[in-house]
Design an enzyme around this catalytic site. Structure first.
Site, mmCIF file in Angstrom:
data_model
loop_
_atom_site.group_PDB
_atom_site.id
_atom_site.type_symbol
_atom_site.label_atom_id
_atom_site.label_comp_id
_atom_site.label_asym_id
_atom_site.label_seq_id
_atom_site.Cartn_x
_atom_site.Cartn_y
_atom_site.Cartn_z
ATOM 1 N N ASP A 61 45.329 -25.685 9.173
ATOM 2 C CA ASP A 61 44.318 -24.837 8.564
ATOM 3 C C ASP A 61 43.968 -23.748 9.576
ATOM 4 O O ASP A 61 43.495 -24.042 10.667
ATOM 5 C CB ASP A 61 43.077 -25.711 8.251
ATOM 6 C CG ASP A 61 41.947 -24.888 7.675
ATOM 7 O OD1 ASP A 61 42.252 -23.854 7.074
ATOM 8 O OD2 ASP A 61 40.784 -25.276 7.825
ATOM 9 N N THR A 94 42.636 -18.611 4.947
ATOM 10 C CA THR A 94 42.277 -18.283 6.336
ATOM 11 C C THR A 94 43.512 -17.889 7.137
ATOM 12 O O THR A 94 43.440 -17.031 8.006
ATOM 13 C CB THR A 94 41.614 -19.485 7.024
ATOM 14 O OG1 THR A 94 42.378 -20.641 6.748
ATOM 15 C CG2 THR A 94 40.219 -19.682 6.510
ATOM 16 N N THR A 95 44.648 -18.512 6.812
ATOM 17 C CA THR A 95 45.867 -18.197 7.560
ATOM 18 C C THR A 95 46.383 -16.815 7.160
ATOM 19 O O THR A 95 46.714 -15.987 8.012
ATOM 20 C CB THR A 95 46.948 -19.256 7.268
ATOM 21 O OG1 THR A 95 46.356 -20.539 7.389
ATOM 22 C CG2 THR A 95 48.084 -19.146 8.236
ATOM 23 N N ASP A 393 38.863 -27.314 1.205
ATOM 24 C CA ASP A 393 39.534 -26.117 0.672
ATOM 25 C C ASP A 393 39.684 -26.219 -0.835
ATOM 26 O O ASP A 393 39.431 -25.274 -1.570
ATOM 27 C CB ASP A 393 40.936 -25.961 1.299
ATOM 28 C CG ASP A 393 40.850 -25.330 2.687
ATOM 29 O OD1 ASP A 393 39.716 -25.091 3.121
ATOM 30 O OD2 ASP A 393 41.885 -25.089 3.304
#
Length: 542
Positions: A61, A94-95, A393
């Site tokens: 994550d 987020t990545t 998530d």
């Protein structure tokens, strides 16, 4: 006298300006993006991080990784900040946001070398962002029916497909959907979905992941205060208190002078009477279960046991609020204000079970719970932490869709479609801004190309094939199959991303790139070391 240097800045300050700063910022952003790059897609690699206390974190994550990394460079710090914002805002992507920002800055570098002014690049980026939002809202997105469970599960599945829990994705999706549906409240046409407060995740090591489930109620790590109290009650009447069931001590130190021996006995009697009065107020309401956030004295326990009432003490305020939402009780502050409507009768079963070494209280089978607990079981703490992150998530994604039920194709398809559309639009732009505008298209392609790279496909060939696909009409749902590294139609694979996640990703990525391009001067000073050897004026660079 004419040429004597004028020293404006303190000697200890280090100043960098102009091109050097911009190039430094870009390379810092690219470095951070490179750290995260392998964590995108279903074939993502894991990162293992040691924190200073010796604990380990294993995750893919983006936000969890960057949170643990200590960086020095100011630009890198702001990159880490955006992944946190993305996580708080929409909970997913987020990545991608880090990779995109790194690439947006990367494609701006050649223009800076050709002495193009940063504001020109920024203007083009802004224009591209506005066009992207319009295009995404238009024909590239589709509405989703939030009532249809299969369709919802499909979307959550594509969010979980890139995570470690993908082998249990069926179960994790159902857990996430059920939990979010439970805590959804609709008041006067406004949807309120508070996952953080009312969907608690309890992690208990041991057992297998398949045993995880959503309780139709709440659970917490507490046992009864007195061994003779009942540990299982069906259809309990629940009373929630915010006050202590013991004699109130004086706030400040109090001195009492006693002249006769009887007075002391009276004084003790008063204390007992006070506690007895508290218990009498409670017993009058005939509850089966009393839960308080403060302490319960031995005397109070005695009265409660005599009346067959089970009591739990020192419960967290947040847990107490969850019990209130689940059972329909009201948290009362003083016992003399208790009314019949404060008693919660919504729960079907109260029981205490021993799991592993500890006792857990379950209040389940609630009629219409508006709060729930997700019980996670797993082999070890590390596995549980990762499953917890992934579930979070999934719940965020579910929340996003319920609030804004619009989807865009996943698997790099939307990026490719936008790149294609922006390329066409760029032809209409005159002047020098056309080039940075086109560079945005190039930057968007980093997402599909990283997906191909991560599963060992041939990047150039596959990307060219995908570009050719998008050049013909009505192929905007074609993207990369992250498992095999070949091009595929996202409609068939059923991989869709929530619109709000993608929109937030692009906004954050481009705005951060703009912000970092605007910087042309970094002044880093040094704090004076205490009692330095070289006197008060001395200082060292840090």
């Amino acid at each position: 006298m004419q040429n004597a240097p004028v020293i404006v800045l303190n000697q200890n300050l280090k100043r960098e300006s102009g091109r050097k700063v911009q190039v430094g910022n870009i390379s810092a952003a690219k470095t951070i993006a490179d750290v995260i790059r392998t964590c995108l897609g279903p074939r993502a690699m894991l990162k293992m991080l040691m924190d200073p206390t010796g604990g380990i974190v294993m995750t893919n994550d983006g936000n969890a990784i960057l949170r643990e990394i200590q960086v020095q460079h100011p630009a890198a710090k702001s990159m880490i900040e955006i992944s946190r914002t993305q996580d708080e805002e929409v909970g997913d992507g987020t990545t991608s946001v880090i990779i995109l920002t790194g690439e947006m800055l990367g494609v701006a570098e050649p223009f800076l070398e050709q002495n193009m002014h940063p504001t020109v690049i920024i203007r083009a980026y802004r224009q591209a962002l506005d066009d992207m939002m319009v295009l995404m809202k238009g024909k590239l997105s589709r509405k989703v029916n939030t009532e249809d469970e299969d369709e919802m599960l499909n979307v959550i599945k594509s969010a979980l497909g890139t995570k470690v829990t993908s082998q249990w994705s069926e179960m994790a999706c159902k857990i996430a959907l059920k939990a979010v549906m439970t805590v959804t409240l609709e008041e006067n046409g406004r949807k309120e979905i508070d996952i953080k407060r009312y969907a608690k995740v309890e992690k208990i090591p041991g057992g297998t992941i398949e045993e995880s489930r959503v309780l139709s109620g709440v659970m917490f790590n507490k046992d009864v205060t007195h061994p003779k109290m009942r540990r299982r009650i069906e259809k309990p009447r629940i009373m929630l208190l915010d006050c202590s069931l013991e004699y109130k001590k004086g706030e400040s130190q109090t001195n009492i002078e006693i002249s006769q021996e009887d007075d002391f006995t009276k004084y003790l009697q008063l204390e007992e009477d006070y506690v007895q009065q508290l218990c009498a107020d409670i017993i009058a309401m005939k509850p089966d279960l009393v839960i308080t956030e403060k302490g319960i004295s031995d005397l109070a326990q005695h009265y409660l046991v005599k009346n067959n009432i089970t009591a739990l003490r020192r419960l967290r305020k947040s847990d107490n609020n969850r019990v209130a939402r689940a059972s329909g009780a009201t948290v009362v502050n003083r016992t003399d204000e208790l009314k019949e409507e404060d008693i919660g009768t919504g729960a079907g079963l109260f029981e205490i079970k021993k799991i592993g070494d500890e006792y857990f209280t379950f209040i389940t089978e609630c009629d219409n719970p508006k709060a729930c607990t997700i019980l996670l079981r797993g082999a070890s703490k590390d596995v549980l932490n990762e499953v917890d992150r992934n579930l979070n998530d999934a719940m965020q994604v579910t929340r996003n869709i319920l609030i804004e039920p619009v989807l865009v194709p996943g698997g790099g398809a939307i990026e490719m479609a936008l790149a294609q559309a922006l390329n066409e639009k760029a032809k209409a732009i005159t002047g020098v801004e056309q080039w940075p505008y086109k560079a945005v298209c190039q930057a968007l392609e980093i997402i599909p190309s990283t997906l191909i790279q991560n599963c060992g496909g041939n990047t150039i060939r596959t990307l060219t094939a995908l570009r050719a696909k998008h050049a013909t009409d009505d192929n905007h749902t074609w993207g990369i199959d992250g498992e095999k590294g070949v091009i595929a139609d996202m409609n068939d694979l059923g991989i869709w991303d929530p619109f709000s996640v993608k929109a937030q990703t692009y906004k954050t990525a481009i705005e951060t790139a703009i912000l970092l391009l605007r910087i042309d001067d970094i002044v880093s000073g040094s704090k004076k070391r205490e009692k330095d050897d070289d006197g008060p004026s001395g200082g060292t660079m840090e």
